[in-house]
Design a protein around this motif. Sequence first.
Motif, short mmCIF file in Angstrom:
data_model
loop_
_atom_site.label_atom_id
_atom_site.label_comp_id
_atom_site.label_asym_id
_atom_site.label_seq_id
_atom_site.Cartn_x
_atom_site.Cartn_y
_atom_site.Cartn_z
N HIS A 169 0.86 -1.19 0.00
CA HIS A 169 0.00 0.00 0.00
C HIS A 169 0.89 1.23 0.00
CE1 HIS A 169 0.72 -0.69 4.37
NE2 HIS A 169 0.70 0.63 4.45
N TYR A 170 0.31 2.37 -0.33
CA TYR A 170 1.04 3.64 -0.34
C TYR A 170 0.70 4.39 0.94
CZ TYR A 170 1.13 2.28 -5.23
OH TYR A 170 1.29 1.58 -6.38
N VAL A 171 1.65 5.17 1.41
CA VAL A 171 1.42 5.87 2.68
C VAL A 171 2.21 7.18 2.71
CG1 VAL A 171 3.29 4.60 3.84
CG2 VAL A 171 1.44 5.55 5.21
N SER A 172 1.66 8.18 3.37
CA SER A 172 2.41 9.42 3.62
C SER A 172 2.15 9.85 5.05
CB SER A 172 2.00 10.52 2.64
OG SER A 172 0.63 10.84 2.78
N GLY A 173 3.06 10.66 5.59
CA GLY A 173 2.90 11.12 6.97
C GLY A 173 3.69 10.31 7.98
N ILE A 174 4.46 9.31 7.51
CA ILE A 174 5.30 8.50 8.42
C ILE A 174 6.61 9.24 8.65
CG2 ILE A 174 6.48 6.28 8.69
CD1 ILE A 174 3.49 6.01 8.70
N ASP A 175 7.11 9.16 9.86
CA ASP A 175 8.42 9.76 10.18
C ASP A 175 9.51 8.94 9.49
OD1 ASP A 175 10.74 10.73 11.24
OD2 ASP A 175 10.32 10.15 13.31
N THR A 176 10.16 9.55 8.49
CA THR A 176 11.18 8.81 7.72
C THR A 176 12.59 9.30 8.05
OG1 THR A 176 11.01 10.36 5.87
CG2 THR A 176 9.58 8.44 5.80
N SER A 177 12.79 9.75 9.29
CA SER A 177 14.10 10.30 9.66
C SER A 177 15.10 9.22 10.07
CB SER A 177 13.94 11.31 10.79
OG SER A 177 13.37 10.69 11.92
#
Length: 731
Positions: free
Chosen positions: A59-67
């Motif tokens: 699935h596609y996702v945005s808003g996750i902390d990718t640091s």
Amino acid sequence: MAAESAFKDVPEIFEVELGESLIARTEALSTFRELGPPDLCHVVKSTGRAGQRDLGSYHYVSGIDTSSSASLAAYINSLTYSIEEPQAWFSKGPLWKLKNGCFCCFNAFSRVDVRVDVKIPGGVNAYVIDLRGERHQATPDIWQETYLSAILRSILYSDDPTYFLEAYRRLEPISTPDAELRFLQAAEALFMKGWQVGSDPEIQVATIVSNHLTAGILKYFGDSGRWQQATNLFEKLAVRDPEVSSLLARSYVGMNEEVRAVQIMAAAMKQTPQSYLLLHTQCDFLRSKGKLEWALKLARQAVNCAPSEFVTWEKLTDIYIDLGEYESALLTLNSCPMFTFNGRDAHRTLTALRLHLPIKAAVAEILPEREKTEDDEADPALQRLPAPGLRGTWARAYTLLTRLVSQIGWDELLKTRSAVFVMEEEYRMQKAQTDITAATREEVADDDASTKGVRTSASMSQDDSPTSSPEQSPTYEPADGAEGTIPTIRISTESSREESLRAQKAVAAAKVNGVEIGNGDPAVEGLQQPVQAAASEGSGEGKDATPIGGSGGQETFSFSNKRLCERWLDNLFMVLYEDLRVWTIFRAEVAHFKTQHVAYRKTGMEWEILGDLGLRLHHKEEAKEAYQRALDTPRYSIKPWAKLLDMYAEEGDLMRTLQAAIRVAAYQYGEYAELAYPTQIARLLLKLEEVHGHAKIWNTLLSMGLPEPILHVMQGYLQYGQRFKVEGYDF
């Protein structure tokens, strides 16, 4: 098997071949032009039984902390709690568990894909895939760029109605003041690299003050009216680059500190007099104060500073319309450099084994059924309207044209057009006259006269195509590739014969509805079809940097005071004619049915299209009525609610705004948008909060007797205002 292997509340697409989504993403990396697509989360599920095939889904996702790799591993681990449990103790289905996962996040600065592989239970492996598909180590700098890239995508794609992906989760990108501070620190550290992530499609060249990073910062803080944070950031950056002063001045204007903004603009002009963005910031400020003549001088200067940018010509056209100088507005519009439209980056759609899109029970009860009905169909004539297909600079130029027609009317627009542009009939007559003159001179005159005749002929016709005279040549070069990118808009008015046939069909269609139109109806008969202008073949011909209508001494049969119309603008006139023709027939039908006291019926989709058409042509009240009629149908569509939400909020109608916001929130929540900000609803509610205060809005929501799950969703928008102390939160 289908139910047991799926997530309870997370959408997913099951793969035909295990891992094919990761392979497709690797292959597509080199096609991502700017910010890149949302993050991809791929998981493998297994029962652990021998002979049982593993299942891959994504699935596609945005808003996750990718640091960091830890935060991405935590997200994949959290999915283990979302797998459906067997429904009963006697269920014979196998127990599916998460075996491993891979999270992919595109770094728009370095143009690489950062990936984290997670084995459950077991280790975490982070690495970087470059455009060639080779692996590299992830450095702290790469992580910072990846974090900021993901935040910008989340902010800029959050409520873009044109960006749709199946199985796309949108989560809150910045949920606490601490997270916001990290965002500001990353933005400050990478600000000078911002041009690398690209810019809006209307901007030809991304700069350090005009790109997706600055757009994200302005949207994030501007939508909530919290300009202080943006001001603090730009204050620090303006020391490093004076051009940032244009953004700083905008922030101070947003804070209503206009004196400070003017001081900053005045000081910055001495350092960067060639910054078109700084000139535009001053221009907008003067327009807001009604000083249009002053704004005009600045807009002209901005064109001279950046003649190859669409936005400078657009601003100048806008101000000419404000001033009522319609000939100059049309000439300036004709000079706009048009660019190829590049939309948002997206993944290639793969064939799915099956789709799992769980319905959110919390909002299902207030939404219509998602079944296709006749209300999802529309008359082909409405569906074929070309204007909704315009994008980028073409759409913005069309908006200027509709602004012109709304102010002066169609007939006056055609008169203005023929006054400033060479029309095809005029060109043919002039060419014939020139050819006769040249032939006569060759027969009876001496060599010198013949040479003059040939020279005259050549100046009027080169390769049998109209071109501009030297004094009308452009002051800028057209954009790379602009020559071949003028869209041929297919419409049904390419010849008089087709126009006649189509008009007959329109009249016949109207008669079916019981309306006599066309024969004796002045509303439609008065809509004159535009004759073709003598259009320039290239995209840069016939333009003038400082257009002044009606200047220049006119010789017999010469067009020294006229320009050549660009082919794309001629196309837009035909697009506008189509819009106006359909709108005129629609309004005539409505008027007829009202006089007959008969209900006027359209499908839900037709009402939506007519609402969009009304908005395009600046008929707001009629558009609002069309959207309201669309709501009376059982069509599953967020659009009429979203459009009405904007209209009610603009009118300051609190109760209706909240009613529309509840529906829009339900639709978005049903499409897995679990973020409160930045969204259309949050922007409008926070503006209302400035006027009415938090307590009144919350009490109004409580008084509506909403189901608990819906109230909880709406509470999220207001809690953002409380958490970040948006104006109005404390009363």
